[in-house]
Design a protein around this motif. Structure first.
Motif, PDB file in Angstrom:
ATOM      1  N   PHE A  22       0.792  -1.039   0.157  1.00  0.00           N
ATOM      2  CA  PHE A  22      -0.043   0.054  -0.043  1.00  0.00           C
ATOM      3  C   PHE A  22       0.774   1.301  -0.236  1.00  0.00           C
ATOM      4  O   PHE A  22       0.510   2.249  -0.719  1.00  0.00           O
ATOM      5  CB  PHE A  22      -1.106   0.065   1.120  1.00  0.00           C
ATOM      6  CG  PHE A  22      -2.200  -0.814   0.878  1.00  0.00           C
ATOM      7  CD1 PHE A  22      -2.667  -1.443   0.207  1.00  0.00           C
ATOM      8  CD2 PHE A  22      -2.537  -1.349   2.327  1.00  0.00           C
ATOM      9  CE1 PHE A  22      -3.949  -2.272   0.192  1.00  0.00           C
ATOM     10  CE2 PHE A  22      -3.612  -2.321   2.358  1.00  0.00           C
ATOM     11  CZ  PHE A  22      -4.025  -2.739   1.215  1.00  0.00           C
ATOM     12  N   GLU A  23       1.798   1.349   0.913  1.00  0.00           N
ATOM     13  CA  GLU A  23       2.936   2.477   1.023  1.00  0.00           C
ATOM     14  C   GLU A  23       3.457   2.721  -0.410  1.00  0.00           C
ATOM     15  O   GLU A  23       3.832   3.722  -0.996  1.00  0.00           O
ATOM     16  CB  GLU A  23       3.836   2.294   1.943  1.00  0.00           C
ATOM     17  CG  GLU A  23       3.204   2.154   3.309  1.00  0.00           C
ATOM     18  CD  GLU A  23       2.372   3.349   3.563  1.00  0.00           C
ATOM     19  OE1 GLU A  23       2.780   4.392   3.578  1.00  0.00           O
ATOM     20  OE2 GLU A  23       1.292   3.143   3.979  1.00  0.00           O
ATOM     21  N   LEU A  24       4.086   1.451  -0.960  1.00  0.00           N
ATOM     22  CA  LEU A  24       4.697   1.494  -2.289  1.00  0.00           C
ATOM     23  C   LEU A  24       3.686   2.364  -3.520  1.00  0.00           C
ATOM     24  O   LEU A  24       3.986   2.994  -4.312  1.00  0.00           O
ATOM     25  CB  LEU A  24       5.292   0.216  -2.628  1.00  0.00           C
ATOM     26  CG  LEU A  24       6.479  -0.440  -1.835  1.00  0.00           C
ATOM     27  CD1 LEU A  24       6.717  -1.808  -2.258  1.00  0.00           C
ATOM     28  CD2 LEU A  24       7.697   0.510  -2.198  1.00  0.00           C
ATOM     29  N   ASN A  25       2.649   1.409  -3.252  1.00  0.00           N
ATOM     30  CA  ASN A  25       1.560   2.315  -4.509  1.00  0.00           C
ATOM     31  C   ASN A  25       1.274   3.866  -4.241  1.00  0.00           C
ATOM     32  O   ASN A  25       1.116   4.459  -5.297  1.00  0.00           O
ATOM     33  CB  ASN A  25       0.569   1.240  -4.117  1.00  0.00           C
ATOM     34  CG  ASN A  25      -0.821   1.899  -4.741  1.00  0.00           C
ATOM     35  OD1 ASN A  25      -0.996   1.874  -6.023  1.00  0.00           O
ATOM     36  ND2 ASN A  25      -1.826   2.575  -4.194  1.00  0.00           N
ATOM     37  N   ALA A  26       1.129   4.131  -2.932  1.00  0.00           N
ATOM     38  CA  ALA A  26       0.835   5.513  -2.619  1.00  0.00           C
ATOM     39  C   ALA A  26       2.037   6.509  -3.348  1.00  0.00           C
ATOM     40  O   ALA A  26       2.096   7.288  -3.837  1.00  0.00           O
ATOM     41  CB  ALA A  26       0.673   5.666  -1.352  1.00  0.00           C
ATOM     42  N   TYR A  27       3.330   5.837  -2.957  1.00  0.00           N
ATOM     43  CA  TYR A  27       4.663   6.618  -3.383  1.00  0.00           C
ATOM     44  C   TYR A  27       4.821   6.646  -4.738  1.00  0.00           C
ATOM     45  O   TYR A  27       5.019   7.688  -5.372  1.00  0.00           O
ATOM     46  CB  TYR A  27       5.692   6.008  -2.822  1.00  0.00           C
ATOM     47  CG  TYR A  27       7.018   6.938  -2.858  1.00  0.00           C
ATOM     48  CD1 TYR A  27       7.250   7.994  -2.267  1.00  0.00           C
ATOM     49  CD2 TYR A  27       8.240   6.494  -3.788  1.00  0.00           C
ATOM     50  CE1 TYR A  27       8.587   8.609  -2.209  1.00  0.00           C
ATOM     51  CE2 TYR A  27       9.277   7.105  -3.869  1.00  0.00           C
ATOM     52  CZ  TYR A  27       9.416   8.301  -3.031  1.00  0.00           C
ATOM     53  OH  TYR A  27      10.678   8.930  -3.380  1.00  0.00           O
ATOM     54  N   LEU A  28       4.319   5.304  -5.572  1.00  0.00           N
ATOM     55  CA  LEU A  28       4.508   5.482  -7.067  1.00  0.00           C
ATOM     56  C   LEU A  28       3.721   6.321  -7.602  1.00  0.00           C
ATOM     57  O   LEU A  28       3.989   7.028  -8.494  1.00  0.00           O
ATOM     58  CB  LEU A  28       4.274   3.980  -7.372  1.00  0.00           C
ATOM     59  CG  LEU A  28       4.088   3.858  -9.120  1.00  0.00           C
ATOM     60  CD1 LEU A  28       5.693   4.162  -9.597  1.00  0.00           C
ATOM     61  CD2 LEU A  28       3.982   2.295  -9.311  1.00  0.00           C
ATOM     62  N   ALA A  29       2.328   6.500  -6.989  1.00  0.00           N
ATOM     63  CA  ALA A  29       1.383   7.497  -7.298  1.00  0.00           C
ATOM     64  C   ALA A  29       1.655   8.844  -7.421  1.00  0.00           C
ATOM     65  O   ALA A  29       1.314   9.671  -8.380  1.00  0.00           O
ATOM     66  CB  ALA A  29      -0.198   7.186  -6.447  1.00  0.00           C
ATOM     67  N   LYS A  30       2.266   9.296  -6.386  1.00  0.00           N
ATOM     68  CA  LYS A  30       2.734  10.394  -6.105  1.00  0.00           C
ATOM     69  C   LYS A  30       3.671  10.841  -7.416  1.00  0.00           C
ATOM     70  O   LYS A  30       3.907  11.893  -8.070  1.00  0.00           O
ATOM     71  CB  LYS A  30       3.592  10.769  -4.882  1.00  0.00           C
ATOM     72  CG  LYS A  30       2.616  10.716  -3.685  1.00  0.00           C
ATOM     73  CD  LYS A  30       3.570  10.762  -2.443  1.00  0.00           C
ATOM     74  CE  LYS A  30       2.702  10.482  -1.230  1.00  0.00           C
ATOM     75  NZ  LYS A  30       3.696  10.656  -0.027  1.00  0.00           N
TER      76      LYS A  30
END
Length: 236
Positions: free
Chosen positions: A107-115
């Motif tokens: 989930f954290e990787l997903n949010a960071y990639l989205a940014k």
């Protein structure tokens, strides 16, 4: 720690096994035919029941001053009611669409990639989730959480099953065999494709995360997530 289990299917049995290994006691196994529930014996409740039963299980636990961990998805239309009740009764709740420690890192990787992708309009995002044929809801709660993480950091406005709309994240749901859970997030342009993926090998990770959350919530009041359990809120 004395644990009450709501839902005694495959997940409930695995949670029982891991909880016993970690030195805890199972004092209740609540399933569809259970007539009487003794909340007074419970230090914490863990709910992996069904979408129809989850709301009643959660509210009953809160009303009886028992902290509750819920991993059941498909009941979130009533989430705000649960939050209000938890505040009113000074209860304790952790809800997660997925308790796997690896998925919560995902989930954290997903949010960071989205940014990082937010200003790259040439890339279109899509998502695929695959689960076993007995899973009742689609898309999975994990897929919805991933979509919400993307929406928070990009111009996407919502998610839709198989959507082709410019501002909607398309989610493809597949139900195959005994697959415990595979989630893939893809960003694709005319020239390349970026993809992140989490593949569960079995349900043990989900069960272990739920037991760890139950250990963590002891003595606390409020509404929490696995970000709190894993101290991820302090790292982002």
């Amino acid at each position: 720690m004395n644990i009450g289990l709501f839902g005694y299917g495959k997940m409930g049995k695995m949670i029982e096994q891991l909880a016993l290994q970690r030195g805890h006691n199972i004092v209740a196994k609540v399933d569809v035919d259970t007539k009487h529930i003794n909340f007074s014996e419970m230090d914490v409740a863990i709910d992996f029941s069904t979408p129809d039963a989850a709301f009643n299980n959660i509210t009953a636990s809160i009303k009886n001053s028992v902290p509750i961990i819920s991993g059941t998805t498909g009941w979130l239309a009533q989430y705000d009611q649960v939050v209000e009740l938890c505040k009113e009764k000074q209860g304790a709740l952790i809800y997660a669409s997925n308790f796997s420690l690896g998925v919560n890192i995902f989930f954290e990787l997903n949010a960071y990639l989205a940014k990082m992708m937010s200003n790259l309009e040439q890339y279109n995002v899509s998502m695929e989730e695959i689960h076993h044929t007995q899973k009742l809801d689609a898309p999975s709660g994990t897929a919805i959480t991933l979509a919400e993480g993307i929406i928070e950091h990009t111009t996407y406005q919502d998610w839709q099953m198989e959507s082709t709309g410019k501002h909607s994240i398309p989610i493809t749901s597949k139900r195959e065999g005994t697959v415990p859970g595979t989630h893939t997030v893809s960003y694709e342009s005319d020239v390349d494709k970026i993809e992140i993926k989490h593949e569960a090998h079995n349900r043990k990770g989900f069960a272990l995360g739920a037991v760890i959350a139950a250990e963590w919530i002891q003595g606390k009041t409020g509404i929490f997530s696995m970000r709190d359990v894993l101290n991820l809120s302090e790292r982002t």
